[in-house]
Design a protein around this motif. Sequence first.
Motif, PDB file in Angstrom:
ATOM      1  N   TRP A 195       0.840  -1.208   0.000  1.00  0.00           N
ATOM      2  CA  TRP A 195       0.000   0.000   0.000  1.00  0.00           C
ATOM      3  C   TRP A 195       0.870   1.251   0.000  1.00  0.00           C
ATOM      4  O   TRP A 195       0.639   2.170  -0.785  1.00  0.00           O
ATOM      5  CB  TRP A 195      -0.919  -0.008   1.228  1.00  0.00           C
ATOM      6  N   LEU A 196       1.882   1.292   0.860  1.00  0.00           N
ATOM      7  CA  LEU A 196       2.753   2.459   0.951  1.00  0.00           C
ATOM      8  C   LEU A 196       3.479   2.701  -0.369  1.00  0.00           C
ATOM      9  O   LEU A 196       3.570   3.844  -0.826  1.00  0.00           O
ATOM     10  CB  LEU A 196       3.755   2.284   2.098  1.00  0.00           C
ATOM     11  N   LYS A 197       3.960   1.642  -0.994  1.00  0.00           N
ATOM     12  CA  LYS A 197       4.651   1.781  -2.286  1.00  0.00           C
ATOM     13  C   LYS A 197       3.717   2.410  -3.323  1.00  0.00           C
ATOM     14  O   LYS A 197       4.121   3.306  -4.075  1.00  0.00           O
ATOM     15  CB  LYS A 197       5.142   0.411  -2.760  1.00  0.00           C
ATOM     16  N   ALA A 198       2.459   1.981  -3.348  1.00  0.00           N
ATOM     17  CA  ALA A 198       1.483   2.533  -4.293  1.00  0.00           C
ATOM     18  C   ALA A 198       1.184   3.995  -3.989  1.00  0.00           C
ATOM     19  O   ALA A 198       1.101   4.827  -4.906  1.00  0.00           O
ATOM     20  CB  ALA A 198       0.201   1.698  -4.266  1.00  0.00           C
ATOM     21  N   VAL A 199       1.025   4.329  -2.715  1.00  0.00           N
ATOM     22  CA  VAL A 199       0.737   5.723  -2.337  1.00  0.00           C
ATOM     23  C   VAL A 199       1.903   6.627  -2.720  1.00  0.00           C
ATOM     24  O   VAL A 199       1.707   7.714  -3.279  1.00  0.00           O
ATOM     25  CB  VAL A 199       0.417   5.834  -0.826  1.00  0.00           C
ATOM     26  N   LEU A 200       3.110   6.197  -2.426  1.00  0.00           N
ATOM     27  CA  LEU A 200       4.282   7.022  -2.733  1.00  0.00           C
ATOM     28  C   LEU A 200       4.491   7.194  -4.235  1.00  0.00           C
ATOM     29  O   LEU A 200       5.067   8.195  -4.677  1.00  0.00           O
ATOM     30  CB  LEU A 200       5.529   6.431  -2.080  1.00  0.00           C
ATOM     31  N   ALA A 201       4.007   6.250  -5.032  1.00  0.00           N
ATOM     32  CA  ALA A 201       4.141   6.343  -6.490  1.00  0.00           C
ATOM     33  C   ALA A 201       3.036   7.187  -7.116  1.00  0.00           C
ATOM     34  O   ALA A 201       3.150   7.602  -8.266  1.00  0.00           O
ATOM     35  CB  ALA A 201       4.120   4.939  -7.104  1.00  0.00           C
ATOM     36  N   ASP A 202       1.987   7.466  -6.384  1.00  0.00           N
ATOM     37  CA  ASP A 202       0.837   8.218  -6.899  1.00  0.00           C
ATOM     38  C   ASP A 202       1.124   9.719  -6.821  1.00  0.00           C
ATOM     39  O   ASP A 202       1.266  10.267  -5.727  1.00  0.00           O
ATOM     40  CB  ASP A 202      -0.399   7.873  -6.061  1.00  0.00           C
ATOM     41  N   PRO A 203       1.202  10.408  -7.957  1.00  0.00           N
ATOM     42  CA  PRO A 203       1.530  11.839  -7.929  1.00  0.00           C
ATOM     43  C   PRO A 203       0.438  12.701  -7.275  1.00  0.00           C
ATOM     44  O   PRO A 203       0.703  13.841  -6.902  1.00  0.00           O
ATOM     45  CB  PRO A 203       1.713  12.205  -9.406  1.00  0.00           C
ATOM     46  N   GLN A 204      -0.748  12.155  -7.106  1.00  0.00           N
ATOM     47  CA  GLN A 204      -1.834  12.912  -6.475  1.00  0.00           C
ATOM     48  C   GLN A 204      -1.902  12.701  -4.963  1.00  0.00           C
ATOM     49  O   GLN A 204      -2.647  13.379  -4.271  1.00  0.00           O
ATOM     50  CB  GLN A 204      -3.181  12.542  -7.104  1.00  0.00           C
ATOM     51  N   ALA A 205      -1.134  11.736  -4.461  1.00  0.00           N
ATOM     52  CA  ALA A 205      -1.130  11.435  -3.025  1.00  0.00           C
ATOM     53  C   ALA A 205       0.091  12.073  -2.374  1.00  0.00           C
ATOM     54  O   ALA A 205       1.208  11.992  -2.902  1.00  0.00           O
ATOM     55  CB  ALA A 205      -1.118   9.930  -2.807  1.00  0.00           C
ATOM     56  N   HIS A 206      -0.139  12.716  -1.246  1.00  0.00           N
ATOM     57  CA  HIS A 206       0.933  13.386  -0.499  1.00  0.00           C
ATOM     58  C   HIS A 206       0.839  12.899   0.941  1.00  0.00           C
ATOM     59  O   HIS A 206      -0.069  13.287   1.677  1.00  0.00           O
ATOM     60  CB  HIS A 206       0.788  14.901  -0.586  1.00  0.00           C
ATOM     61  N   LEU A 207       1.773  12.032   1.326  1.00  0.00           N
ATOM     62  CA  LEU A 207       1.756  11.398   2.635  1.00  0.00           C
ATOM     63  C   LEU A 207       2.880  11.970   3.487  1.00  0.00           C
ATOM     64  O   LEU A 207       4.007  12.108   3.022  1.00  0.00           O
ATOM     65  CB  LEU A 207       1.933   9.878   2.471  1.00  0.00           C
ATOM     66  N   PHE A 208       2.543  12.297   4.731  1.00  0.00           N
ATOM     67  CA  PHE A 208       3.497  12.917   5.637  1.00  0.00           C
ATOM     68  C   PHE A 208       3.562  12.143   6.953  1.00  0.00           C
ATOM     69  O   PHE A 208       2.567  11.587   7.407  1.00  0.00           O
ATOM     70  CB  PHE A 208       3.081  14.367   5.948  1.00  0.00           C
ATOM     71  N   VAL A 209       4.742  12.168   7.565  1.00  0.00           N
ATOM     72  CA  VAL A 209       4.917  11.673   8.918  1.00  0.00           C
ATOM     73  C   VAL A 209       5.018  12.900   9.814  1.00  0.00           C
ATOM     74  O   VAL A 209       5.793  13.818   9.536  1.00  0.00           O
ATOM     75  CB  VAL A 209       6.194  10.811   9.046  1.00  0.00           C
ATOM     76  N   ALA A 210       4.226  12.924  10.884  1.00  0.00           N
ATOM     77  CA  ALA A 210       4.270  14.023  11.851  1.00  0.00           C
ATOM     78  C   ALA A 210       5.204  13.614  12.979  1.00  0.00           C
ATOM     79  O   ALA A 210       5.078  12.518  13.534  1.00  0.00           O
ATOM     80  CB  ALA A 210       2.871  14.305  12.392  1.00  0.00           C
ATOM     81  N   THR A 211       6.156  14.493  13.296  1.00  0.00           N
ATOM     82  CA  THR A 211       7.071  14.214  14.391  1.00  0.00           C
ATOM     83  C   THR A 211       7.066  15.382  15.364  1.00  0.00           C
ATOM     84  O   THR A 211       6.793  16.524  14.995  1.00  0.00           O
ATOM     85  CB  THR A 211       8.518  13.977  13.894  1.00  0.00           C
ATOM     86  N   GLU A 212       7.382  15.064  16.596  1.00  0.00           N
ATOM     87  CA  GLU A 212       7.521  16.077  17.639  1.00  0.00           C
ATOM     88  C   GLU A 212       8.808  15.733  18.391  1.00  0.00           C
ATOM     89  O   GLU A 212       8.914  14.646  18.957  1.00  0.00           O
ATOM     90  CB  GLU A 212       6.310  16.047  18.562  1.00  0.00           C
ATOM     91  N   GLY A 213       9.775  16.613  18.317  1.00  0.00           N
ATOM     92  CA  GLY A 213      11.063  16.321  18.930  1.00  0.00           C
ATOM     93  C   GLY A 213      11.738  15.114  18.307  1.00  0.00           C
ATOM     94  O   GLY A 213      12.440  14.377  18.980  1.00  0.00           O
ATOM     95  N   ALA A 238      -5.114  14.491  -3.655  1.00  0.00           N
ATOM     96  CA  ALA A 238      -5.500  15.656  -4.444  1.00  0.00           C
ATOM     97  C   ALA A 238      -6.258  15.268  -5.706  1.00  0.00           C
ATOM     98  O   ALA A 238      -6.011  14.217  -6.310  1.00  0.00           O
ATOM     99  CB  ALA A 238      -4.263  16.462  -4.823  1.00  0.00           C
ATOM    100  N   GLU A 239      -7.176  16.146  -6.059  1.00  0.00           N
ATOM    101  CA  GLU A 239      -7.888  16.076  -7.328  1.00  0.00           C
ATOM    102  C   GLU A 239      -8.137  17.512  -7.746  1.00  0.00           C
ATOM    103  O   GLU A 239      -8.976  18.195  -7.167  1.00  0.00           O
ATOM    104  CB  GLU A 239      -9.207  15.311  -7.168  1.00  0.00           C
ATOM    105  N   GLY A 240      -7.352  17.972  -8.716  1.00  0.00           N
ATOM    106  CA  GLY A 240      -7.409  19.380  -9.087  1.00  0.00           C
ATOM    107  C   GLY A 240      -6.885  20.218  -7.931  1.00  0.00           C
ATOM    108  O   GLY A 240      -5.816  19.945  -7.392  1.00  0.00           O
ATOM    109  N   GLN A 241      -7.669  21.230  -7.535  1.00  0.00           N
ATOM    110  CA  GLN A 241      -7.262  22.098  -6.427  1.00  0.00           C
ATOM    111  C   GLN A 241      -7.883  21.685  -5.102  1.00  0.00           C
ATOM    112  O   GLN A 241      -7.769  22.405  -4.116  1.00  0.00           O
ATOM    113  CB  GLN A 241      -7.618  23.552  -6.744  1.00  0.00           C
ATOM    114  N   GLU A 242      -8.507  20.523  -5.081  1.00  0.00           N
ATOM    115  CA  GLU A 242      -9.132  20.015  -3.868  1.00  0.00           C
ATOM    116  C   GLU A 242      -8.401  18.757  -3.415  1.00  0.00           C
ATOM    117  O   GLU A 242      -7.741  18.101  -4.212  1.00  0.00           O
ATOM    118  CB  GLU A 242     -10.612  19.689  -4.117  1.00  0.00           C
ATOM    119  N   ALA A 243      -8.547  18.445  -2.133  1.00  0.00           N
ATOM    120  CA  ALA A 243      -7.932  17.220  -1.623  1.00  0.00           C
ATOM    121  C   ALA A 243      -8.761  16.645  -0.493  1.00  0.00           C
ATOM    122  O   ALA A 243      -9.390  17.374   0.277  1.00  0.00           O
ATOM    123  CB  ALA A 243      -6.513  17.482  -1.137  1.00  0.00           C
ATOM    124  N   THR A 244      -8.737  15.332  -0.415  1.00  0.00           N
ATOM    125  CA  THR A 244      -9.320  14.626   0.720  1.00  0.00           C
ATOM    126  C   THR A 244      -8.214  14.437   1.744  1.00  0.00           C
ATOM    127  O   THR A 244      -7.089  14.062   1.402  1.00  0.00           O
ATOM    128  CB  THR A 244      -9.887  13.264   0.280  1.00  0.00           C
TER     129      THR A 244
END
Length: 166
Positions: A57-75, A86-92
Amino acid sequence: MDAPTPLTMPPAPVAPPLILRPAVQGDAEILYDLWDAEARRQSFTGGPSTFASHVAWLKAVLADPQAHLFVATEGGRPIGSARLDAEGQEATVSITVAVGDRRQGLGTAILRGLEAEARSLGLTYLRAKILEVNTGSRLAFTHAGYRIEQIQDGVVTMDKRVADGS
């Protein structure tokens, strides 16, 4: 008579900054660990059930130019993840907060950081679909300024315009 001595309090500890960084394939274990049983229960898909399916799943998401996945870190410590599909100027939008970090306002902080990322990508409108029973996510999105668009069939759709920084 001497003047009363003012009470002083030690300064409140300063929390380390929350950082959103783009996810990479090497984050597979971190992201899998964030996707605990409660997170799966609160999602629409239930999430990948095995580590191997998660890696695919992660490999597919990272290969998708419309998907932007982030890791949140604190310290430097992973505390959550966030995704823009993303789809156009909107995103889920979807977020996950680590089990030990829930109910501390971090979901809202992650969403605020994600909005800055969305603007940098040229997105103007964000939408989230949340199971009605997922009160933690509903509160996080509400505190981040999202409004309820509709509630139907146990799903709450919330949205926010981000083009003008609102």
